[in-house]
Enzyme design. Structure first.
Site, PDB file in Angstrom:
ATOM      1  N   ASN A   1       3.460  -5.690   5.690  1.00 23.13           N
ATOM      2  CA  ASN A   1       2.253  -6.447   6.054  1.00 23.13           C
ATOM      3  C   ASN A   1       2.593  -7.785   6.690  1.00 23.13           C
ATOM      4  OD1 ASN A   1       0.131  -4.620   5.217  1.00 23.13           O
ATOM      5  ND2 ASN A   1       0.791  -5.021   3.124  1.00 23.13           N
TER       6      ASN A   1
ATOM      7  N   GLY B   1      -2.124  -4.083   0.776  1.00 26.36           N
ATOM      8  CA  GLY B   1      -2.321  -5.308   1.549  1.00 26.36           C
ATOM      9  C   GLY B   1      -1.427  -6.460   1.166  1.00 26.36           C
TER      10      GLY B   1
ATOM     11  N   ASP C   1      -4.633   7.092   9.866  1.00 31.37           N
ATOM     12  CA  ASP C   1      -4.537   5.718  10.364  1.00 31.37           C
ATOM     13  C   ASP C   1      -3.183   5.409  10.995  1.00 31.37           C
ATOM     14  OD1 ASP C   1      -2.848   5.500   8.172  1.00 31.37           O
ATOM     15  OD2 ASP C   1      -4.156   4.154   7.045  1.00 31.37           O
TER      16      ASP C   1
ATOM     17  N   HIS D   1      -0.102   4.779   6.883  1.00 29.46           N
ATOM     18  CA  HIS D   1       0.187   5.111   5.493  1.00 29.46           C
ATOM     19  C   HIS D   1       0.695   6.547   5.353  1.00 29.46           C
ATOM     20  CE1 HIS D   1      -2.749   1.755   5.205  1.00 29.46           C
ATOM     21  NE2 HIS D   1      -1.899   1.361   4.279  1.00 29.46           N
TER      22      HIS D   1
ATOM     23  N   SER E   1       0.805  -1.221   0.000  1.00 30.03           N
ATOM     24  CA  SER E   1       0.000   0.000   0.000  1.00 30.03           C
ATOM     25  C   SER E   1       0.836   1.267   0.000  1.00 30.03           C
ATOM     26  CB  SER E   1      -0.932   0.003   1.211  1.00 30.03           C
ATOM     27  OG  SER E   1      -0.204  -0.152   2.410  1.00 30.03           O
TER      28      SER E   1
END
Length: 201
Positions: free
Chosen positions: A96, A67, A177, A180, A30
């Site tokens: 991830n 992801g 979040d 990111h 991402s």
């Protein structure tokens, strides 16, 4: 006959120019897919612009998927190599894996396989190192971070030690979040990669 030769010469010249220009393939998650942003303002798009600004006629292919894990990247890589035939592969994977608590040894094995496959088709590989937040525990975060430096040493790879340097945990550089990079962080991400990538081009 002469017309055929001229046409053939032009085709050969165009093919040679394309071969010299080459392709940079970015295989990431991402962060390189510019999650939460327009991909046209992500660091990979900025890389394409910087290459053009500095006189490089290289094509940039962003094969990053939000992801994705190292296992996912490994599964996708053969088709990407066959389709794009890159001269350079930038690997931006592992975050991830770490967030899911997957074994660092498996991450290292997956990345090593991606390096070997890329080199088998003549591509140079640049590895972007990642780190995890401290709440994952010192033992796991240390083992995770070590994957990238160990792999770079074993495979003699150009390494960006911490891709999110100056971004991760920095006020205003991350989206809400906390995972990111924000819009303002994209140039910094490129600046983190550029000094390692440019000498290879």
């Amino acid at each position: 006959m002469r017309t055929w030769w001229v046409g053939g010469a032009v085709a050969l010249m165009l093919w040679a120019q394309g071969a010299m220009a080459g392709t940079v393939l970015v295989v990431g998650d991402s962060i390189s897919a510019a999650f939460g942003l327009d991909t046209r303002v992500g660091w990979v798009a900025l890389l394409e612009k910087r290459l053009a600004d500095e006189g490089f006629d290289h094509r940039v292919v962003n094969a990053s998927i939000s992801g994705d894990t190292s296992a996912g990247g490994l599964a996708r890589l053969p088709a990407l190599l066959a389709q794009h035939r890159p001269q350079w592969v930038i690997l931006e994977l592992g975050g991830n894996d770490g967030l899911r608590g997957q074994p660092p040894a498996q991450l290292q094995q997956n990345l090593a396989s991606m390096v070997d496959q890329s080199r088998a088709v003549g591509a140079e590989v640049v590895l972007l190192g990642m780190q995890l937040p401290p709440n994952y525990g010192a033992r796991y975060t240390g083992a995770f971070a070590q994957v990238f430096s160990t792999l770079a040493e074993e495979k003699k790879l150009p390494l960006v030690p911490f891709f999110l340097d100056g971004v991760g945990g920095v006020d205003g550089m991350m989206q809400a979040d906390g995972l990111h990079p924000a819009l303002g962080a994209q140039p910094r991400l490129l600046d983190n990669v550029w000094p390692t990538l440019k000498p290879l081009l």
